[in-house]
Design an enzyme around this catalytic site. Structure first.
Site, PDB file in Angstrom:
ATOM      1  N   GLU A 177       0.822  -1.220   0.000  1.00 52.60           N
ATOM      2  CA  GLU A 177       0.000   0.000   0.000  1.00 52.60           C
ATOM      3  C   GLU A 177       0.853   1.265   0.000  1.00 52.60           C
ATOM      4  O   GLU A 177       0.660   2.174   0.824  1.00 52.60           O
ATOM      5  CB  GLU A 177      -0.968  -0.021   1.189  1.00 52.60           C
ATOM      6  CG  GLU A 177      -1.984  -1.143   1.078  1.00 52.60           C
ATOM      7  CD  GLU A 177      -3.075  -1.117   2.136  1.00 52.60           C
ATOM      8  OE1 GLU A 177      -2.841  -0.558   3.216  1.00 52.60           O
ATOM      9  OE2 GLU A 177      -4.162  -1.658   1.888  1.00 52.60           O
ATOM     10  N   GLU A 377      -5.698  -8.121  -1.514  1.00 50.95           N
ATOM     11  CA  GLU A 377      -6.391  -7.958  -0.226  1.00 50.95           C
ATOM     12  C   GLU A 377      -7.824  -7.574  -0.534  1.00 50.95           C
ATOM     13  O   GLU A 377      -8.061  -6.678  -1.349  1.00 50.95           O
ATOM     14  CB  GLU A 377      -5.788  -6.844   0.631  1.00 50.95           C
ATOM     15  CG  GLU A 377      -4.513  -7.188   1.327  1.00 50.95           C
ATOM     16  CD  GLU A 377      -4.047  -6.089   2.277  1.00 50.95           C
ATOM     17  OE1 GLU A 377      -4.897  -5.394   2.874  1.00 50.95           O
ATOM     18  OE2 GLU A 377      -2.827  -5.941   2.418  1.00 50.95           O
TER      19      GLU A 377
HETATM   20  C1  BGP Z   1      -4.704  -2.914   4.702  1.00 49.60           C
HETATM   21  C2  BGP Z   1      -3.397  -3.432   5.200  1.00 49.60           C
HETATM   22  C3  BGP Z   1      -3.453  -4.694   5.967  1.00 49.60           C
HETATM   23  C4  BGP Z   1      -4.741  -4.952   6.698  1.00 49.60           C
HETATM   24  C5  BGP Z   1      -5.977  -4.432   6.033  1.00 49.60           C
HETATM   25  C6  BGP Z   1      -7.204  -4.364   6.916  1.00 49.60           C
HETATM   26  O1  BGP Z   1      -4.663  -1.526   4.653  1.00 49.60           O
HETATM   27  O2  BGP Z   1      -2.499  -3.684   4.123  1.00 49.60           O
HETATM   28  O3  BGP Z   1      -2.293  -4.784   6.721  1.00 49.60           O
HETATM   29  O4  BGP Z   1      -4.645  -4.825   8.029  1.00 49.60           O
HETATM   30  O5  BGP Z   1      -5.800  -3.158   5.477  1.00 49.60           O
HETATM   31  O6  BGP Z   1      -7.141  -3.242   7.738  1.00 49.60           O
HETATM   32  P1  BGP Z   1      -7.401  -3.303   9.285  1.00 49.60           P
HETATM   33  O7  BGP Z   1      -6.462  -4.314   9.799  1.00 49.60           O
HETATM   34  O8  BGP Z   1      -7.117  -1.943   9.778  1.00 49.60           O
HETATM   35  O9  BGP Z   1      -8.814  -3.692   9.429  1.00 49.60           O
END
Ligand code: BGP
Length: 480
Positions: A177, A377
């Site tokens: 990201e 993701e």
């Molecule tokens: C993305 C990241 C992840 C992950 C996901 C969900 O931004 O790459 O590391 O955590 O989001 O976000 P969160 O864990 O804040 O719910």
């Protein structure tokens, strides 16, 4: 029209070392930046401490202890039918402070075991080189990516793992990201510029100059590493990774449409324009001028960026927002806040669920770049209830999954060259944004809680079987 996925499509799940490995101080690993983050919630931002206080709870320290459960977990992924698993390497497991001349053999040996276990089940690893985790010593000494000094240190780390795992890993991503580095809240995670900072994460202040200078260092680092990989390991496939926060104009007022276009450029296009096309996009210079950004570059930087173009584009997709100049109600989201869309429902954490937006994003991205894409993701954080007989009936997650898989099928039919999908957090893990365990994404439940208690026992949720069915049929069944 039935959804049709290509033969050999990659189905799997995605994780990050800091959020699930645990074993934060085992076998010579050095503290990583996220080891200094305490747990929080939507209302209470994660607290950062300079020293690690033994009386406080740092959820990433133990994660879900994949370090000691990797065999069991990989067997469960195989049972679901995964043929790809996205994971990151913890930089501080390999170079505890990031500055050693020699790597930590015990750290390298751990990933050998993980890759060998994946191979046993024919699961292709997809490895993120930097997923919001750098040795904390580099924060202390250099203020993270604020410093150019990180470029050679990152190159050394990448070259070490490339050589070590060249026969085990083909697919690599440089920075997770990376585009989150364009905003204060994201830059906190993405560029680790928190030298000397203590307090709630929301109190970090960074200027556009700091954010874009740090990004420039990362573009050069990524370019050099991709170029090195192409020259030394022609079999490698190198990708970027963006957090795609699709936004729509809040109204058809042309001013809103233009405002949204500017937001789409900043958030979603700027970094990938650099990493995919190999140069700063034409619109960036005016943006820099108007935001008082004066990039310091060295001779060769632009050449490194140009010669280090990625082979495939990957992104995370969870939600969409609206952007406009009229009154727009705000809601929480992934590393950001954004306008509330009256046509969409949200998760308990305020992230707006928009599967059609995924189809739209895939089409937009592919039209722009014309290289293979992966959704690395996508997922839904929710509170799960465990019944007395240890079942988890997570229909909400199943519904989210089916709608997003259907949207990907539509995009493929639209002509998009989509080659893989890795669901975020196929096994419950620590949330990056809030540090919570109760924000669960998994198809596999882990008995671990926000107060640090739990047995680490793994349980299959209903969604485990739903995903298994989708994978088994290569996306042709289980979507009804
Ligand atoms: C993305 C990241 C992840 C992950 C996901 C969900 O931004 O790459 O590391 O955590 O989001 O976000 P969160 O864990 O804040 O719910």
């Amino acid at each position: 029209m039935a959804v049709k996925f290509p033969e050999g499509f990659y189905w799997g799940g995605a994780t990050a070392a800091n959020q699930f490995e645990g074993a934060w101080d085992v076998d010579g690993r050095g503290p990583s930046v996220d080891d200094h983050f305490m747990g929080g919630s939507v209302e209470k931002p994660r607290e950062i401490t300079i020293d690690i206080d033994p009386n406080k709870l740092y959820p990433n320290h133990d994660g879900i202890d994949f370090y000691h459960h990797y065999k069991e977990d990989i067997a469960l992924f195989a049972e679901m039918g995964f043929n790809m698993f996205r994971m990151s390497i913890s930089w501080s497991r390999i170079f505890p402070t990031g500055m050693e001349d020699e790597p930590n053999e015990a750290g390298l040996a751990f990933y050998d075991k993980v890759f060998d276990e994946l191979k046993k089940y024919n699961i292709e690893p997809l490895v993120t080189l930097s997923h919001y985790e750098m040795p904390y010593a580099l924060v202390e000494k250099y203020n993270g990516w604020a410093s150019r000094e990180l470029i050679p240190l990152f190159e050394k780390y990448c070259q070490t793992v490339f050589e070590r795992y060249k026969d085990k890993v083909t697919y690599w991503l440089t920075f997770n990201e990376i585009n989150c580095g364009t905003s204060e809240m994201g830059a906190l995670f993405e560029t680790s510029m928190i030298q000397g900072f203590e307090g709630p994460a929301s109190a970090i202040t960074l200027t556009p100059q700091q954010c874009y200078q740090a990004l420039h260092h990362q573009f050069v680092a990524s370019g050099r590493v991709v170029r090195y990989a192409h020259e030394h390991y022609p079999q490698f496939k190198m990708g970027n990774m963006d957090c795609f926060i699709l936004s729509y104009a809040a109204t058809c007022d042309p001013v809103d449409v233009w405002t949204n276009e500017c937001e789409m450029r900043r958030m979603n296009w700027f970094c990938s324009d650099v990493q995919v096309r190999g140069y700063y996009p034409s619109y960036s210079w005016r943006y820099f001028e108007e935001h008082d950004v004066k990039l310091q570059m060295e001779p060769g930087d632009l050449e490194d960026i140009k010669k280090g173009k990625v082979d495939f584009y990957t992104f995370s997709y969870y939600m969409s927002n609206i952007v406009g100049t009229h009154d727009v109600e705000q809601t929480a989201g992934n590393m950001t806040f954004g306008g509330k869309n009256p046509y969409l429902e949200s998760t308990d954490w305020g992230w707006q669920i928009d599967p059609t937006g995924l189809r739209y994003a895939l089409n937009q991205i592919y039209d722009r770049y014309q290289i293979p894409l992966m959704v690395v993701e996508n997922g839904m954080g929710a509170k799960d209830e465990v019944t007395e007989d240890e079942k988890i009936h997570d229909d909400y997650r199943i519904s989210y999954l089916k709608k997003h898989v259907t949207a990907m099928g539509e995009a493929i039919h639209d002509g998009v060259d989509l080659i893989g999908y890795t669901w975020w957090g196929p096994i419950d893990l620590v949330s990056a944004g809030t540090g919570e365990m109760r924000k669960r994404y998994g198809f596999i439940y882990v008995d671990k809680h926000d107060d640090g208690t739990g047995t680490y026992k793994r349980l299959r949720k209903d969604s485990f079987y739903a995903y298994q069915k989708i994978i088994k049929s290569n996306g042709t069944a289980g979507l009804e």
